[in-house]
Design a protein around this motif. Structure first.
Motif, PDB file in Angstrom:
ATOM      1  N   LEU A 148       0.936  -1.233   0.098  1.00 45.40           N
ATOM      2  CA  LEU A 148       0.097   0.042   0.152  1.00 45.40           C
ATOM      3  C   LEU A 148       0.766   1.149   0.080  1.00 45.40           C
ATOM      4  CD1 LEU A 148      -2.874   1.368  -0.073  1.00 45.40           C
ATOM      5  CD2 LEU A 148      -2.675   0.996   2.714  1.00 45.40           C
ATOM      6  N   THR A 149       1.838   1.458   0.593  1.00 43.29           N
ATOM      7  CA  THR A 149       2.707   2.416   0.836  1.00 43.29           C
ATOM      8  C   THR A 149       3.457   2.798  -0.619  1.00 43.29           C
ATOM      9  OG1 THR A 149       3.330   1.840   3.288  1.00 43.29           O
ATOM     10  CG2 THR A 149       4.625   3.295   1.901  1.00 43.29           C
ATOM     11  N   GLN A 150       3.758   1.880  -1.051  1.00 44.78           N
ATOM     12  CA  GLN A 150       4.186   2.074  -2.639  1.00 44.78           C
ATOM     13  C   GLN A 150       3.145   2.763  -3.543  1.00 44.78           C
ATOM     14  OE1 GLN A 150       5.672  -2.025  -3.128  1.00 44.78           O
ATOM     15  NE2 GLN A 150       7.939  -1.304  -3.447  1.00 44.78           N
ATOM     16  N   LYS A 151       2.115   1.988  -3.436  1.00 43.01           N
ATOM     17  CA  LYS A 151       0.933   2.442  -4.156  1.00 43.01           C
ATOM     18  C   LYS A 151       0.705   4.169  -4.099  1.00 43.01           C
ATOM     19  CE  LYS A 151      -1.533  -2.049  -4.730  1.00 43.01           C
ATOM     20  NZ  LYS A 151      -2.617  -2.851  -4.243  1.00 43.01           N
ATOM     21  N   LEU A 152       0.516   4.326  -2.540  1.00 44.87           N
ATOM     22  CA  LEU A 152       0.044   5.588  -2.043  1.00 44.87           C
ATOM     23  C   LEU A 152       1.567   6.722  -2.668  1.00 44.87           C
ATOM     24  CD1 LEU A 152      -1.227   5.050   1.144  1.00 44.87           C
ATOM     25  CD2 LEU A 152      -2.480   5.799  -0.754  1.00 44.87           C
ATOM     26  N   LEU A 153       2.638   6.200  -2.565  1.00 48.13           N
ATOM     27  CA  LEU A 153       3.755   7.174  -3.216  1.00 48.13           C
ATOM     28  C   LEU A 153       3.522   7.360  -4.514  1.00 48.13           C
ATOM     29  CD1 LEU A 153       6.793   5.772  -1.080  1.00 48.13           C
ATOM     30  CD2 LEU A 153       6.016   8.003  -0.834  1.00 48.13           C
ATOM     31  N   LEU A 154       2.806   6.380  -5.288  1.00 45.31           N
ATOM     32  CA  LEU A 154       2.780   6.498  -6.808  1.00 45.31           C
ATOM     33  C   LEU A 154       1.580   7.650  -7.240  1.00 45.31           C
ATOM     34  CD1 LEU A 154       3.346   3.050  -8.310  1.00 45.31           C
ATOM     35  CD2 LEU A 154       4.780   5.109  -8.743  1.00 45.31           C
ATOM     36  N   SER A 155       0.806   7.762  -6.186  1.00 48.03           N
ATOM     37  CA  SER A 155      -0.484   8.859  -6.279  1.00 48.03           C
ATOM     38  C   SER A 155      -0.007   9.915  -6.495  1.00 48.03           C
ATOM     39  CB  SER A 155      -1.471   8.497  -5.216  1.00 48.03           C
ATOM     40  OG  SER A 155      -1.090   8.931  -4.088  1.00 48.03           O
ATOM     41  N   PRO A 156      -0.922  10.957  -6.910  1.00 47.80           N
ATOM     42  CA  PRO A 156      -0.637  12.393  -7.125  1.00 47.80           C
ATOM     43  C   PRO A 156      -0.295  13.019  -5.629  1.00 47.80           C
ATOM     44  CG  PRO A 156      -2.705  11.869  -8.488  1.00 47.80           C
ATOM     45  CD  PRO A 156      -2.318  10.733  -7.530  1.00 47.80           C
ATOM     46  N   LEU A 157      -0.668  12.331  -4.554  1.00 49.87           N
ATOM     47  CA  LEU A 157      -0.439  12.796  -3.066  1.00 49.87           C
ATOM     48  C   LEU A 157       0.728  12.104  -2.465  1.00 49.87           C
ATOM     49  CD1 LEU A 157      -3.918  12.946  -1.857  1.00 49.87           C
ATOM     50  CD2 LEU A 157      -2.794  14.986  -2.712  1.00 49.87           C
ATOM     51  N   GLY A 158       1.602  11.456  -3.348  1.00 49.68           N
ATOM     52  CA  GLY A 158       3.015  10.698  -3.050  1.00 49.68           C
ATOM     53  C   GLY A 158       3.702  11.561  -2.060  1.00 49.68           C
ATOM     54  N   TRP A 159       3.763  12.888  -2.583  1.00 49.93           N
ATOM     55  CA  TRP A 159       4.894  13.778  -2.048  1.00 49.93           C
ATOM     56  C   TRP A 159       4.453  14.015  -0.547  1.00 49.93           C
ATOM     57  CZ3 TRP A 159       3.331  18.510  -0.133  1.00 49.93           C
ATOM     58  CH2 TRP A 159       2.124  19.201  -0.167  1.00 49.93           C
ATOM     59  N   MET A 160       3.002  14.002  -0.387  1.00 49.82           N
ATOM     60  CA  MET A 160       2.728  14.493   1.073  1.00 49.82           C
ATOM     61  C   MET A 160       3.029  13.117   2.021  1.00 49.82           C
ATOM     62  SD  MET A 160      -0.921  16.440   0.725  1.00 49.82           S
ATOM     63  CE  MET A 160      -1.273  16.211   2.245  1.00 49.82           C
ATOM     64  N   LEU A 161       2.641  11.899   1.288  1.00 53.44           N
ATOM     65  CA  LEU A 161       2.974  10.818   2.134  1.00 53.44           C
ATOM     66  C   LEU A 161       4.347  10.701   2.581  1.00 53.44           C
ATOM     67  CD1 LEU A 161       2.017   7.929   3.233  1.00 53.44           C
ATOM     68  CD2 LEU A 161       2.388   7.100   0.871  1.00 53.44           C
ATOM     69  N   GLY A 162       5.426  10.911   1.503  1.00 55.25           N
ATOM     70  CA  GLY A 162       6.723  10.800   1.785  1.00 55.25           C
ATOM     71  C   GLY A 162       7.025  11.681   2.907  1.00 55.25           C
ATOM     72  N   ARG A 163       6.659  12.860   3.000  1.00 51.84           N
ATOM     73  CA  ARG A 163       6.991  13.928   4.116  1.00 51.84           C
ATOM     74  C   ARG A 163       6.581  13.373   5.266  1.00 51.84           C
ATOM     75  NH1 ARG A 163       7.014  20.319   2.257  1.00 51.84           N
ATOM     76  NH2 ARG A 163       8.242  19.891   0.217  1.00 51.84           N
ATOM     77  N   ALA A 164       5.385  12.624   5.338  1.00 54.91           N
ATOM     78  CA  ALA A 164       4.940  12.252   6.635  1.00 54.91           C
ATOM     79  C   ALA A 164       5.434  10.708   6.843  1.00 54.91           C
ATOM     80  CB  ALA A 164       3.298  12.090   6.547  1.00 54.91           C
ATOM     81  N   PHE A 165       6.093  10.206   6.003  1.00 48.86           N
ATOM     82  CA  PHE A 165       6.386   9.062   6.562  1.00 48.86           C
ATOM     83  C   PHE A 165       7.659   8.965   7.573  1.00 48.86           C
ATOM     84  CE2 PHE A 165       9.069   4.756   5.077  1.00 48.86           C
ATOM     85  CZ  PHE A 165       8.296   4.002   5.139  1.00 48.86           C
ATOM     86  N   SER A 166       7.433   7.827   8.556  1.00 47.08           N
ATOM     87  CA  SER A 166       8.043   7.726   9.708  1.00 47.08           C
ATOM     88  C   SER A 166       8.703   6.485   9.865  1.00 47.08           C
ATOM     89  CB  SER A 166       7.055   8.143  10.912  1.00 47.08           C
ATOM     90  OG  SER A 166       6.034   7.022  10.819  1.00 47.08           O
ATOM     91  N   ARG A 167       9.394   6.423  11.001  1.00 45.90           N
ATOM     92  CA  ARG A 167       9.976   5.005  11.317  1.00 45.90           C
ATOM     93  C   ARG A 167       8.819   3.816  11.683  1.00 45.90           C
ATOM     94  NH1 ARG A 167      10.321   1.749  15.209  1.00 45.90           N
ATOM     95  NH2 ARG A 167      12.403   0.370  15.759  1.00 45.90           N
ATOM     96  N   GLU A 168       7.818   4.402  12.143  1.00 45.67           N
ATOM     97  CA  GLU A 168       6.622   3.379  12.306  1.00 45.67           C
ATOM     98  C   GLU A 168       6.094   3.113  11.192  1.00 45.67           C
ATOM     99  OE1 GLU A 168       7.088   6.326  13.942  1.00 45.67           O
ATOM    100  OE2 GLU A 168       7.680   5.560  15.666  1.00 45.67           O
ATOM    101  N   GLY A 169       5.907   3.869  10.134  1.00 46.88           N
ATOM    102  CA  GLY A 169       5.378   3.508   8.897  1.00 46.88           C
ATOM    103  C   GLY A 169       6.484   2.512   8.211  1.00 46.88           C
ATOM    104  N   LEU A 170       7.816   2.621   8.416  1.00 49.54           N
ATOM    105  CA  LEU A 170       8.724   1.673   7.857  1.00 49.54           C
ATOM    106  C   LEU A 170       8.559   0.293   8.451  1.00 49.54           C
ATOM    107  CD1 LEU A 170      11.315   1.441   6.049  1.00 49.54           C
ATOM    108  CD2 LEU A 170      12.492   1.693   7.950  1.00 49.54           C
ATOM    109  N   ALA A 171       8.238   0.321   9.859  1.00 52.79           N
ATOM    110  CA  ALA A 171       8.265  -0.702  10.492  1.00 52.79           C
ATOM    111  C   ALA A 171       6.901  -1.643  10.271  1.00 52.79           C
ATOM    112  CB  ALA A 171       7.953  -0.443  12.233  1.00 52.79           C
ATOM    113  N   LYS A 172       5.867  -0.857  10.053  1.00 55.35           N
ATOM    114  CA  LYS A 172       4.684  -1.676   9.409  1.00 55.35           C
ATOM    115  C   LYS A 172       4.925  -2.213   8.147  1.00 55.35           C
ATOM    116  CE  LYS A 172      -0.283  -0.716   8.916  1.00 55.35           C
ATOM    117  NZ  LYS A 172      -1.495   0.437   8.942  1.00 55.35           N
ATOM    118  N   SER A 173       5.353  -1.618   7.253  1.00 55.17           N
ATOM    119  CA  SER A 173       5.705  -2.118   5.922  1.00 55.17           C
ATOM    120  C   SER A 173       6.701  -3.200   5.881  1.00 55.17           C
ATOM    121  CB  SER A 173       6.244  -0.923   4.944  1.00 55.17           C
ATOM    122  OG  SER A 173       5.653   0.200   4.892  1.00 55.17           O
ATOM    123  N   PHE A 174       7.610  -3.351   6.731  1.00 55.61           N
ATOM    124  CA  PHE A 174       8.434  -4.214   6.817  1.00 55.61           C
ATOM    125  C   PHE A 174       7.919  -5.466   7.472  1.00 55.61           C
ATOM    126  CE2 PHE A 174      13.096  -2.598   6.462  1.00 55.61           C
ATOM    127  CZ  PHE A 174      12.879  -2.206   5.093  1.00 55.61           C
TER     128      PHE A 174
END
Length: 300
Positions: A148-174
């Motif tokens: 899901l994170t990759q799909k959202l980063l590809l969306s028009p709002l990907g730049w916003m997700l990137g700025r909000a991406f956190s260690r917790e988001g990385l842990a959830k993806s992993f």
């Protein structure tokens, strides 16, 4: 065979720097012998190889870099990142190190696509690739299942997700892509996150993710290069990876003549950190087979 972890703080101190198109690139090299180029994946860095680094350096001249936009290398914001440029970077690094012998490749994830580009260049202009081993990665766009994170980063709002991406988001993806019994510890997640966020990395994640549509554009050219059989190939793949696991290997076996594949049961998307001993054993076995003399045919 012994496997020794290299702590990230030690790894960073061992790095070197060279300039690629005006950007600072961090790289590592060790050992002697045939050159072995290690190419990391998204969104991490060359430290992904730290378990395998010393055992491989005992046998080969190992070389790895943090690609442009990754790890401790430069992460320019106003830049259009490209897999083709990352292949240029790998070739520039080899030139910087005065590597002239045929190069062996060991790649993972995003690095698989860079390796595919290098294979295509080998077929088109004889760039002297001696062999290539792929770990989990999107070798075929039709089998790639982005999270899901990759799909959202590809969306028009990907730049916003990137700025909000956190260690917790990385842990959830992993947690979704590693094997159930081989997930990274909290301290290892801290280290992965340190590499992702270094040099403002979260601000360019939406730019780096452009590799997914770029793979589709290059798909036929890359797969054709793999099918030609000019370079020995092997795929060593964590079977339970939801992105590029067993289902990708099935497609590999359909498309690649005489496919050489290894499935690691219970292992997810990062086999080099989840099961480094198994990856090392299967990689060395592949290289030993390359070194065997050709069989002689007996006629009667």
């Amino acid at each position: 065979m012994p496997i020794t972890e290299i702590p990230l703080c030690v790894w960073r101190k061992r790095g070197h720097r060279f300039e690629f198109r005006g950007q600072a690139i961090r790289y590592w090299t060790a050992g002697q012998g045939e050159p072995l180029l290690l190419i990391h994946g998204f969104p991490t860095a060359a430290w992904d190889w730290h378990y395998l680094w010393q055992p491989l350096a005992q046998r080969y001249r190992v070389i790895a870099c943090d690609m442009l936009g990754f790890g401790d290398s430069a992460k320019p914001r106003d830049h259009e990142y490209s897999l083709l440029e990352q292949a240029d970077l790998q070739q520039a690094l080899l030139k910087h190190l005065k590597v002239e012998a045929p190069v062996h490749l060991l790649a993972h994830d995003y690095g698989d696509s860079v390796a595919q580009e290098l294979l295509a260049r080998h077929c088109e202009a004889h760039r002297e690739i001696a062999s290539c081993v792929f770990l989990n990665g999107g070798l075929f766009p039709e089998t790639h299942r982005p999270v899901l994170t990759q799909k959202l980063l590809l969306s028009p709002l990907g730049w916003m997700l990137g700025r909000a991406f956190s260690r917790e988001g990385l842990a959830k993806s992993f947690s979704q892509i590693f094997g159930a019994q081989t997930r990274p510890s909290e301290s290892v997640l801290d280290d992965f996150w340190s590499l992702v966020e270094a040099n403002g990395g979260t601000r360019i994640l939406h730019k780096l993710i452009a590799y997914i549509p770029e793979r589709r554009v290059q798909r036929d050219r890359w797969v054709t290069a793999m099918q030609r059989g000019e370079v020995p190939l092997r795929a060593i793949v964590g079977a339970v990876d939801p992105i590029s696991g067993e289902h990708m290997v099935q497609r590999y076996r359909e498309l690649i003549p005489d496919p050489d594949t290894v499935l690691l049961a219970g292992i997810g998307h990062y086999p080099q950190t989840e099961a480094p001993v198994q990856v090392l054993q299967h990689y060395l076995a592949f290289r030993e087979n390359l070194a065997l003399p050709p069989r002689k045919l007996a006629w009667s």
